[in-house]
Design a protein around this motif. Structure first.
Motif, PDB file in Angstrom:
ATOM      1  N   ASN A 246      -0.229   7.857  -0.647  1.00  0.00           N
ATOM      2  CA  ASN A 246      -1.421   7.964  -1.487  1.00  0.00           C
ATOM      3  C   ASN A 246      -2.408   6.877  -1.061  1.00  0.00           C
ATOM      4  OD1 ASN A 246      -3.185   8.709  -3.482  1.00  0.00           O
ATOM      5  ND2 ASN A 246      -1.871   8.133  -5.189  1.00  0.00           N
ATOM      6  N   PRO A 247      -3.109   7.074   0.060  1.00  0.00           N
ATOM      7  CA  PRO A 247      -3.970   6.034   0.625  1.00  0.00           C
ATOM      8  C   PRO A 247      -4.957   5.476  -0.395  1.00  0.00           C
ATOM      9  CG  PRO A 247      -3.788   7.893   2.123  1.00  0.00           C
ATOM     10  CD  PRO A 247      -3.127   8.314   0.851  1.00  0.00           C
ATOM     11  N   GLY A 248      -5.117   4.153  -0.355  1.00  0.00           N
ATOM     12  CA  GLY A 248      -6.018   3.472  -1.270  1.00  0.00           C
ATOM     13  C   GLY A 248      -5.365   3.010  -2.548  1.00  0.00           C
TER      14      GLY A 248
ATOM     15  N   SER B  71       7.127   6.653   4.579  1.00  0.00           N
ATOM     16  CA  SER B  71       5.986   6.032   5.247  1.00  0.00           C
ATOM     17  C   SER B  71       5.205   7.000   6.120  1.00  0.00           C
ATOM     18  CB  SER B  71       6.446   4.845   6.110  1.00  0.00           C
ATOM     19  OG  SER B  71       7.002   3.838   5.303  1.00  0.00           O
TER      20      SER B  71
ATOM     21  N   PRO C  15       0.843  -1.199   0.000  1.00  0.00           N
ATOM     22  CA  PRO C  15       0.000   0.000   0.000  1.00  0.00           C
ATOM     23  C   PRO C  15       0.877   1.248   0.000  1.00  0.00           C
ATOM     24  CG  PRO C  15      -0.758  -1.585   1.635  1.00  0.00           C
ATOM     25  CD  PRO C  15       0.578  -2.074   1.162  1.00  0.00           C
TER      26      PRO C  15
ATOM     27  N   ARG D  12      -0.078  12.516   2.508  1.00  0.00           N
ATOM     28  CA  ARG D  12      -0.607  12.301   1.171  1.00  0.00           C
ATOM     29  C   ARG D  12       0.318  12.931   0.150  1.00  0.00           C
ATOM     30  NH1 ARG D  12      -5.121  10.561  -1.122  1.00  0.00           N
ATOM     31  NH2 ARG D  12      -5.631  11.202  -3.234  1.00  0.00           N
TER      32      ARG D  12
ATOM     33  N   PRO E 104       1.802   4.585   1.274  1.00  0.00           N
ATOM     34  CA  PRO E 104       1.496   5.436   2.434  1.00  0.00           C
ATOM     35  C   PRO E 104       1.334   6.904   2.054  1.00  0.00           C
ATOM     36  CG  PRO E 104       3.794   4.773   2.457  1.00  0.00           C
ATOM     37  CD  PRO E 104       3.147   3.991   1.367  1.00  0.00           C
TER      38      PRO E 104
END
Length: 356
Positions: free
Chosen positions: A290-292, A350, A286, A354, A288
């Protein structure tokens, strides 16, 4: 005031990108005036259909000095004299507006001059470098003098800020403006001037936040002249024609220029290229920053790896673009690889909230 400045910028940008036939009488008269301002008689004029033709042309009946060959443009005597003429005029006009109109001058310099200079470099000068078959050329100062950006700056000062130049100043400024409105690139020698027609097609895209444009076309040449000379461009980068017309994994692997490879892969699409090239997935995680979204690290040839990521900001069409970044081959951790592209460690990356 900012809106009026932007309107003038768009007006001059439209002239710079024009594909209309040149106004030959106007261009010749204005260039003759500029010759007169540096103490020279009007030259003979020789018109050609493209910059490439201009650089390969010896005007009929003209015997050039060895110092006036195309590969020695830095030694030509006339262009430096015209550049000095332009720079002396700019210094004089700048000193006149600096104190009385300084805030407006700064706004116009940013909104008009700087923006047009960036657009000219991205949309016009790059194709000229392709005609020279070189990313750099010693005549850069002369090509800069032909850029509409500085003429548009003083035009905007007159029209937006109400600056009044003297009749003598306007007499020296007007020929430059007429040439910019009337024709393509031109090459002045003693006694003769070669002038290029404008392109017949020119494709650009908007980029940046101040109305800048750059060469781009996904299905053909971005710029083409009447004699067939053309240049291909992908989001502002001049590329060989195959990048646009027939990109393939084989050609990408054989291409030594990293920017050309990147453009060809973008045309295919990073996900499609990874699939066609059968790149091995090294790891995923994932993102960190850019969540999603996921970071995917793939093994490439030539001792490099590619990090496939999703753009943190939304494109003009509402989608988030997937893109690849080449990283050194020693990375096994996609987060560490992502941090490296920002000059950060894996731990530092990490902690990002964003990425944009």
């Amino acid at each position: 005031m900012q809106r009026e400045a932007a309107e003038i910028r768009e007006e001059w940008l439209g002239l710079a990108l024009s594909t209309l036939p040149a106004d030959r009488p106007a261009a010749e008269a204005a260039i003759s005036e500029l010759y007169g301002l540096i103490g020279l008689a009007p030259p003979r004029f020789h018109w050609v259909s493209s910059p490439a033709a201009a650089l390969a042309t010896v005007p009929p009946g003209i015997r050039l000095r060895p110092s006036e060959s195309v590969d020695r443009m830095a030694d030509w005597p006339v262009p430096p004299r015209l550049v000095r003429l332009m720079r002396d005029l700019c210094r004089e006009l700048d000193s006149q507006v600096r104190w009385v109109h300084q805030p407006m001058d700064q706004l116009i310099r940013q909104e008009v001059r700087s923006s047009l200079a960036r657009s000219s470099d991205s949309a016009l000068v790059r194709s000229l470098r392709a005609a020279h078959d070189s990313p750099y050329h010693p005549a850069t100062a002369w090509y800069g003098a032909q850029c509409v950006s500085w003429v548009a700056h003083y035009d905007a000062l007159r029209r937006v800020a109400g600056v009044v130049f003297t009749p003598e100043q306007n007499r020296r400024l007007e020929p430059w403006a007429v040439v910019a409105r009337s024709c393509g690139w031109w090459w002045p020698r003693e006694g003769v001037c070669v002038i290029s027609e404008r392109p017949v097609t020119l494709h650009t895209e908007v980029w940046g936040d101040a109305g800048e444009v750059r060469l781009h076309r996904a299905d053909g040449p971005a710029i083409r002249y009447a004699d067939g000379w053309d240049a291909y461009a992908w989001h502002g980068t001049t590329v060989p024609s195959w990048v646009v017309t027939d990109p393939s994994v084989r050609r990408i692997d054989e291409e030594p220029n990293v920017e050309v490879r990147r453009c060809a892969i973008e045309h295919i699409g990073w996900a499609s290229y990874i699939d066609q090239a059968r790149l091995r997935l090294v790891g995923s995680a994932p993102d960190p920053g850019n969540p999603g979204s996921q970071l995917r690290l793939y093994d490439m040839r030539k001792e490099t790896r590619v990090l496939l990521a999703v753009n943190g900001s939304v494109e003009r069409d509402g989608h988030r673009r997937r893109y690849g970044l080449t990283v050194p081959g020693f990375f096994d951790d996609p987060i560490a690889a992502a941090g490296w592209t920002y000059g950060l460690s894996a731990e530092q990356y990490s902690l990002l909230v964003r990425r944009t």
